[in-house]
Motif scaffolding. Structure first.
Motif, short mmCIF file in Angstrom:
data_model
loop_
_atom_site.label_atom_id
_atom_site.label_comp_id
_atom_site.label_asym_id
_atom_site.label_seq_id
_atom_site.Cartn_x
_atom_site.Cartn_y
_atom_site.Cartn_z
N UNK A 1 6.97 63.96 -4.98
CA UNK A 1 7.33 64.53 -3.68
C UNK A 1 6.75 63.63 -2.60
N UNK A 2 7.61 63.01 -1.82
CA UNK A 2 7.10 62.11 -0.78
C UNK A 2 7.86 62.35 0.52
N UNK A 3 7.15 62.88 1.50
CA UNK A 3 7.77 63.12 2.81
C UNK A 3 6.75 62.82 3.91
N UNK A 4 7.19 62.89 5.15
CA UNK A 4 6.29 62.52 6.26
C UNK A 4 6.49 63.43 7.47
N UNK A 5 6.36 64.77 7.29
CA UNK A 5 6.57 65.66 8.43
C UNK A 5 5.38 65.68 9.40
N UNK B 1 2.39 62.26 3.93
CA UNK B 1 2.39 61.21 4.97
C UNK B 1 2.95 59.94 4.32
N UNK B 2 4.15 60.05 3.77
CA UNK B 2 4.79 58.93 3.07
C UNK B 2 6.14 58.62 3.72
N UNK B 3 6.11 57.91 4.86
CA UNK B 3 7.37 57.64 5.55
C UNK B 3 8.28 56.69 4.79
N UNK B 4 9.57 56.90 4.90
CA UNK B 4 10.54 56.00 4.26
C UNK B 4 10.96 56.49 2.89
N UNK B 5 12.26 56.39 2.61
CA UNK B 5 12.81 56.77 1.30
C UNK B 5 12.28 58.12 0.82
N UNK B 6 12.32 59.09 1.72
CA UNK B 6 11.72 60.39 1.39
C UNK B 6 12.49 61.10 0.27
#
Ligand SMILES: NC(=O)c1ccc[n+]([C@@H]2O[C@H](COP(=O)([O-])OP(=O)(O)OC[C@H]3O[C@@H](n4cnc5c(N)ncnc54)[C@H](O)[C@@H]3O)[C@@H](O)[C@H]2O)c1
Length: 341
Positions: free
Chosen positions: A161-165, A238-243
């Motif tokens: 799970x990698x997202x950057x909200x 906090x993983x921006x890009x290619x979420x």
């Protein structure tokens, strides 16, 4: 004439508004009262909802005191959508009065508090369930069916799970925001996919140098599950890009093959038993009630004599136990047994 139940919603923040709207959207429920310690927040939310749903004037009590609202409204159901720290007190007050509670995750912030709630539900004979709303997802249900029908007993499950909200609010200040507020959903899903209980966890939490969260917003965890399966989780908020999708990306493997799901489209599997690799695509039932609508429908169904909701407290406490054990493991740098009794 069918029964119309009175509902009291506690908490009028972002999620409380969604719950109140879900309640107002059902013909067998009436939103009777809305409580928030920040009265102005509840008043503004109630005014908005009354316009959007054309609620009859004067029909919705707005309060900042739960006990007063319970006395005045005599609800048949309480939905607890307060901040996690308030779940114990709010839910306990309602269970002690014999009022069924559908609560938001996490059940509580400490396992002893969750045990108190399970005990209160048992002693008072009152239904208490936690809405783990991400289970009510047509594609996920199709993945689970693929696993049951084609994989038998998987022993390898992974979720990433990698997202950057940028949320603002409590998530950016709390310790362990990813594990406690988000990974808890994946932990719950893994338990459900495997049909097994958590045994132990090793977890590492980490704050990338660019993180905008006070607490660690990245984590890697490996759970041992009953029956010997391993569930591995890797994620970051906090993983921006290619979420990834909000549901994460999943892979489930047994000796018979592998199923995978990107968290949004239909799941698929490759089965290697038989005459050669066979591709199977899952068939989501898109007519099912999803998210909190699904959790609410199941809860009301249980009050009408149907099966217990998936998040019934005796089961959901295991998801909380996974989450708290992961946090403890990260804090101590040790493998931690997952205990809920
Ligand atoms: N299932 C999901 O996908 C999902 C998504 C978001 C939030 N949630 C959960 O929903 C809950 C609420 O989250 P949110 O984003 O709405 O938070 P929020 O901070 O926007 O709102 C919480 C509200 O609760 C009120 N409150 C706090 N203590 C109270 C008390 N003792 N009595 C009455 N009101 C009280 C606050 O004043 C606030 O208005 C949390 O447990 C969160 O984990 C779940």
């Amino acid at each position: 004439m069918s029964l119309v139940r009175k509902v009291l919603v506690v908490g009028a923040g972002g999620m409380g508004r969604r719950w109140a709207d879900a309640v107002a959207g059902r013909e067998d429920l009436v939103l009777a009262a809305w409580v928030d310690t920040a009265r102005d927040v509840a008043e503004a939310a109630a005014a908005e909802l009354s316009v959007a749903r054309r609620l009859p004037p004067g029909g919705l009590l707005v309060e900042d005191d739960l006990e007063r609202a319970l006395d005045a409204a005599s609800p048949d159901i309480v939905v607890d959508v307060t901040v996690p720290e308030a779940h114990l007190a709010v839910t306990l007050s309602c269970l002690e009065r014999g009022i069924p509670v559908l609560g938001e995750k996490p059940m509580a912030t400490a396992i002893d508090d969750a045990r108190r709630l399970v005990e209160a539900s048992e002693r008072t004979g009152t239904l208490f369930a936690v809405s783990q709303s991400r289970r009510y997802n047509a594609e996920l249900v199709a993945l689970r069916r693929l696993v049951e029908e084609h994989l038998g007993h998987p022993e390898l499950v992974s979720c990433w799970f990698y997202r950057a909200p940028h949320f603002g609010g409590f998530r950016e200040d709390m310790p362990s925001p990813l594990v406690v507020d988000m990974a808890i959903h994946a932990f719950d899903v893994a338990r459900w996919l495997l049909g097994s209980d958590p045994v132990a966890v090793y977890c590492d939490e980490h704050s990338p140098s660019w993180s905008w969260y006070k607490g660690a917003a990245s984590a890697t965890a490996v759970f041992e599950m009953s029956g010997g399966a391993r569930f591995s989780y890797a994620g970051s908020w906090c993983a921006p890009g290619l979420e990834t999708s909000w549901e994460g990306s999943w892979r489930v493997t047994s000796g018979a093959g592998t199923a995978s799901w990107d968290g949004s489209s239909a799941p698929k599997a490759e089965i290697v038993t038989g005459r050669g690799p066979a591709r199977v695509v899952g068939e989501p039932d898109r007519s099912m009630a999803s998210g909190i609508d699904g959790a609410l429908a199941e809860f009301v169904g249980a009050l009408d004599g149907g099966p217990p909701p998936m998040g019934e407290c005796h089961d959901n406490i295991k998801t909380l136990a996974m989450t708290l054990a992961a946090v403890e493991s990260a804090a101590t740098g040790t493998r931690v047994a997952v205990r809920w009794r």
